[in-house]
Design an enzyme around this catalytic site. Structure first.
Site, PDB file in Angstrom:
ATOM      1  CG  ASN A 157       3.973   3.322   4.279  1.00 29.47           C
ATOM      2  OD1 ASN A 157       4.294   2.920   3.165  1.00 29.47           O
ATOM      3  ND2 ASN A 157       4.081   2.578   5.350  1.00 29.47           N
ATOM      4  CD  GLU A 255       6.992  -8.130   2.484  1.00 35.73           C
ATOM      5  OE1 GLU A 255       6.433  -8.037   3.593  1.00 35.73           O
ATOM      6  OE2 GLU A 255       7.842  -8.996   2.226  1.00 35.73           O
ATOM      7  CB  CYS A 289       3.213  -2.083   7.159  1.00 42.61           C
ATOM      8  SG  CYS A 289       5.004  -2.226   6.997  1.00 42.61           S
ATOM      9  CD  GLU A 470      10.110  -7.408  -0.254  1.00 40.90           C
ATOM     10  OE1 GLU A 470      10.133  -6.451   0.546  1.00 40.90           O
ATOM     11  OE2 GLU A 470       9.610  -7.322  -1.390  1.00 40.90           O
TER      12      GLU A 470
HETATM   13  P1  NAD Z   1      -2.383   0.590  -1.901  1.00 39.89           P
HETATM   14  O1  NAD Z   1      -2.563  -0.883  -1.949  1.00 39.89           O
HETATM   15  O2  NAD Z   1      -3.559   1.445  -2.089  1.00 39.89           O
HETATM   16  O3  NAD Z   1      -1.328   1.051  -3.006  1.00 39.89           O
HETATM   17  C1  NAD Z   1      -0.022   0.525  -3.079  1.00 39.89           C
HETATM   18  C2  NAD Z   1       0.487   0.672  -4.506  1.00 39.89           C
HETATM   19  O4  NAD Z   1      -0.302  -0.153  -5.354  1.00 39.89           O
HETATM   20  C3  NAD Z   1       0.368   2.082  -5.076  1.00 39.89           C
HETATM   21  O5  NAD Z   1       1.487   2.334  -5.908  1.00 39.89           O
HETATM   22  C4  NAD Z   1      -0.896   1.997  -5.895  1.00 39.89           C
HETATM   23  O6  NAD Z   1      -0.952   2.937  -6.941  1.00 39.89           O
HETATM   24  C5  NAD Z   1      -0.805   0.587  -6.436  1.00 39.89           C
HETATM   25  N1  NAD Z   1      -2.081   0.000  -6.858  1.00 39.89           N
HETATM   26  C6  NAD Z   1      -3.337   0.278  -6.405  1.00 39.89           C
HETATM   27  N2  NAD Z   1      -4.246  -0.466  -7.071  1.00 39.89           N
HETATM   28  C7  NAD Z   1      -3.555  -1.246  -7.941  1.00 39.89           C
HETATM   29  C8  NAD Z   1      -3.934  -2.232  -8.904  1.00 39.89           C
HETATM   30  N3  NAD Z   1      -5.210  -2.549  -9.099  1.00 39.89           N
HETATM   31  N4  NAD Z   1      -2.969  -2.830  -9.638  1.00 39.89           N
HETATM   32  C9  NAD Z   1      -1.673  -2.520  -9.448  1.00 39.89           C
HETATM   33  N5  NAD Z   1      -1.251  -1.585  -8.559  1.00 39.89           N
HETATM   34  C10 NAD Z   1      -2.180  -0.962  -7.805  1.00 39.89           C
HETATM   35  O7  NAD Z   1      -1.638   0.882  -0.529  1.00 39.89           O
HETATM   36  P2  NAD Z   1      -1.267   2.317   0.052  1.00 39.89           P
HETATM   37  O8  NAD Z   1      -2.513   2.911   0.586  1.00 39.89           O
HETATM   38  O9  NAD Z   1      -0.434   3.055  -0.902  1.00 39.89           O
HETATM   39  O10 NAD Z   1      -0.302   1.908   1.263  1.00 39.89           O
HETATM   40  C11 NAD Z   1      -0.733   1.590   2.519  1.00 39.89           C
HETATM   41  C12 NAD Z   1      -0.797   0.096   2.727  1.00 39.89           C
HETATM   42  O11 NAD Z   1       0.478  -0.491   2.493  1.00 39.89           O
HETATM   43  C13 NAD Z   1      -1.159  -0.298   4.134  1.00 39.89           C
HETATM   44  O12 NAD Z   1      -2.081  -1.364   4.107  1.00 39.89           O
HETATM   45  C14 NAD Z   1       0.162  -0.758   4.726  1.00 39.89           C
HETATM   46  O13 NAD Z   1       0.065  -1.640   5.800  1.00 39.89           O
HETATM   47  C15 NAD Z   1       0.799  -1.387   3.552  1.00 39.89           C
HETATM   48  N6  NAD Z   1       2.249  -1.487   3.741  1.00 39.89           N
HETATM   49  C16 NAD Z   1       2.827  -2.710   3.944  1.00 39.89           C
HETATM   50  C17 NAD Z   1       4.195  -2.804   4.154  1.00 39.89           C
HETATM   51  C18 NAD Z   1       4.874  -4.124   4.371  1.00 39.89           C
HETATM   52  O14 NAD Z   1       6.084  -4.184   4.213  1.00 39.89           O
HETATM   53  N7  NAD Z   1       4.177  -5.182   4.733  1.00 39.89           N
HETATM   54  C19 NAD Z   1       4.967  -1.649   4.170  1.00 39.89           C
HETATM   55  C20 NAD Z   1       4.338  -0.421   3.990  1.00 39.89           C
HETATM   56  C21 NAD Z   1       2.982  -0.351   3.763  1.00 39.89           C
END
Ligand code: NAD
Length: 489
Positions: A157, A255, A289, A470
């Protein structure tokens, strides 16, 4: 693909040990605003991760023994280089992610620059503790040292913004890193790699391995020589990462998602509150998020609020992200667009009212964007608290508005979800603001504003929104190992 076609594609390479290395297989990456494949991203696995971890391990002794000031100067140089190419980075982020060029120019890339500058400065100002025990003839002090190779995994995102929020503190503290950006948004991380040598970052200090979570991400999480993982992404993936890293007892910073409430009392300044809450609901297509997705409005002002809120939301134009007059760009993927639309359908099926947006208003797109993943900002009212639209993270341009009566009631309802990332409270009563802020189960509470961040202070969520924080001190603590030393004299 034909030769002509494949020539037009952007082909990324992994960055390992200071060199760009091609991969044996690739993943298609789409331009969300046109629906076209425009980029090939390495489909890395165990082998590539192994090479990157080795390069990071080899670079650790020299990098970790540099003084904080030396590392600080390199981080500042990298910040300057990214800033120099700000427009190119912004264009690339907008094309790769679907976000508006305006958002990329004013939020994503300036923040990536700031992340490096901020940690270049903050690393110079940490002090450790010292205590004395005169009766025992002892002094005690603590010392902090970098941990080793840090594994960094980031979502799609806010691609460069969130990746640099991890790389900057990790290397400022003297760690070396293997980073894995989202396979859907890898381009700006690859562009940053091209600047590392010029900034003076030694080979192997920052390695970037591109690929999917299941293959590249998991190989990183399972690697025995990566003692810490900083992850930003969904709660579901975090559960998987926690399981996979448990046998190694890794240090984790997680996060995760949110279902963030805005609480609007009848004494709120609506002229400030309404445009800010429209922004907190729909900025970056609602794909932040921290975006608001449950708006609780005190009953006395509920109908006035709804009328003005919907009018304001309708001012947000959806369309070609590279047009600077557009406020809502494309969603990240076709699948994600379908998922977000389905939430609106479910709400309707449950009897909620869709006041504007999806399925209600016409969406007119320029000819070049007909196949893009667009959706209008959508406002839903009269949704039940137990509805999936009020419980689950939607992560799109959809927000729910409901009425409440008392302070006590709204606190209970706001806390009635599994998440606890961010909340906003709108009121001109200072006492009430403090009372409510203290009782909300939320890592961040903004009152009478949204998204105002001081990077010094902790960022992160409670409950299913994460583990750890963080920020200047928090990231320093996460990315270093502490030791207590006792000297008897
Ligand atoms: P996601 O969990 O699908 O993917 C995040 C990252 O993890 C990607 O690089 C993905 O390739 C990797 N990943 C996926 N499966 C994995 C595994 N089994 N092992 C290791 N890595 C793996 O999330 P997304 O769809 O890319 O992002 C959206 C989500 O992120 C939303 O839930 C959003 O709220 C959250 N988010 C949180 C914050 C925060 O600071 N709290 C900030 C931005 C986004």
């Amino acid at each position: 693909p034909t030769m002509a076609h494949s020539k037009a594609l952007l082909v990324l390479e992994n960055f390992i040990g200071g060199k760009f290395v091609p991969c044996s297989s690739y993943i298609d990456s789409y331009n969300p605003s046109t629906g076209d494949v425009y980029c090939k991203v390495p489909d890395s696995g165990k082998e590539e991760v192994e090479a990157a971890v080795k390069a990071a391990k080899d670079a650790f002794p020299i990098w970790s023994s540099k003084s904080p000031l030396e590392r600080s100067q390199i981080l500042n140089k990298l910040a300057d280089l990214i800033e120099h190419d700000l427009e190119a980075f912004a264009q690339a982020e907008s094309k790769d992610q679907g976000k508006t060029i305006t958002f990329a120019r004013t939020v994503d890339i300036p923040r990536a620059v700031h992340n490096f500058r901020f940690f270049a400065s903050s690393i110079l100002h940490h002090v450790t503790e010292c205590t004395e025990m005169p009766a025992m003839g002892c002094v005690h002090y603590t010392s902090r040292a970098p941990v080793g190779v840090a594994g960094l995994i980031s979502p799609w995102n806010l691609p460069l913004y969130l990746l640099t929020w991890k790389i900057a503190p990790a290397i400022a503290c003297g760690n070396t890193v293997v980073a894995k950006p989202s396979e859907m948004t890898s381009v700006t991380a690859w562009m940053m790699c091209k600047l590392l040598e010029k900034a003076g970052v030694p080979p192997g200090v920052v390695n970037v391995v591109f690929g999917t979570g299941a293959k590249a991400g998991e190989a990183l999480v399972c690697h025995p020589d990566v003692p810490l993982i900083s992850f930003t992404g969904s709660t579901l993936t975090a559960q998987r990462i926690t399981e996979k890293s448990a046998p190694h007892c890794k240090r984790l910073s997680l996060e995760l998602g949110g279902k963030n409430p805005a609480i609007i009392f009848d004494d709120a300044d609506l002229s400030q509150c309404i445009p800010t809450t429209v922004r907190s609901s729909f900025a970056n297509q609602g794909e932040i998020c921290l975006c608001t997705s449950r708006i609780f409005v005190q009953r006395g002002i509920y109908s006035e609020f709804l009328k003005r809120f919907v009018a304001e939301a309708k001012k947000w134009k959806t369309g070609n992200p590279s047009d600077p007059t557009i406020s809502v760009g494309a969603l990240i993927s076709k699948e994600h667009l379908e998922k977000v639309r389905n939430y609106v359908k479910k709400a309707q099926a449950e009897g909620a009212r869709v006041l504007c947006g999806e399925g209600v208003d016409p969406l007119a797109l320029p000819p070049g964007n007909q196949k893009g993943y667009f959706m209008l900002p959508t406002v839903i009212a009269e949704v039940k608290d137990e509805s999936c639209c009020m419980q689950e993270e939607i992560f799109g341009p959809v927000t729910c508005v409901v009425a409440f009566d008392t302070e006590e009631e709204v606190i209970q309802r706001a806390n009635g979800v599994k998440y606890g990332l961010a909340a906003t409270v709108w009121s001109s009563n200072v006492g009430r603001v403090h009372r409510v802020a203290h009782r909300l189960q939320s890592g961040l509470v903004w009152t009478n504003c949204w998204l105002v961040r001081d990077l010094n202070l902790p960022f992160g969520g409670m409950k299913a929104s994460g583990i750890g924080r963080e920020g200047a001190k928090d990231s320093y603590e996460f990315f270093t190992e502490i030791k207590t030393i006792t000297i008897k004299h």
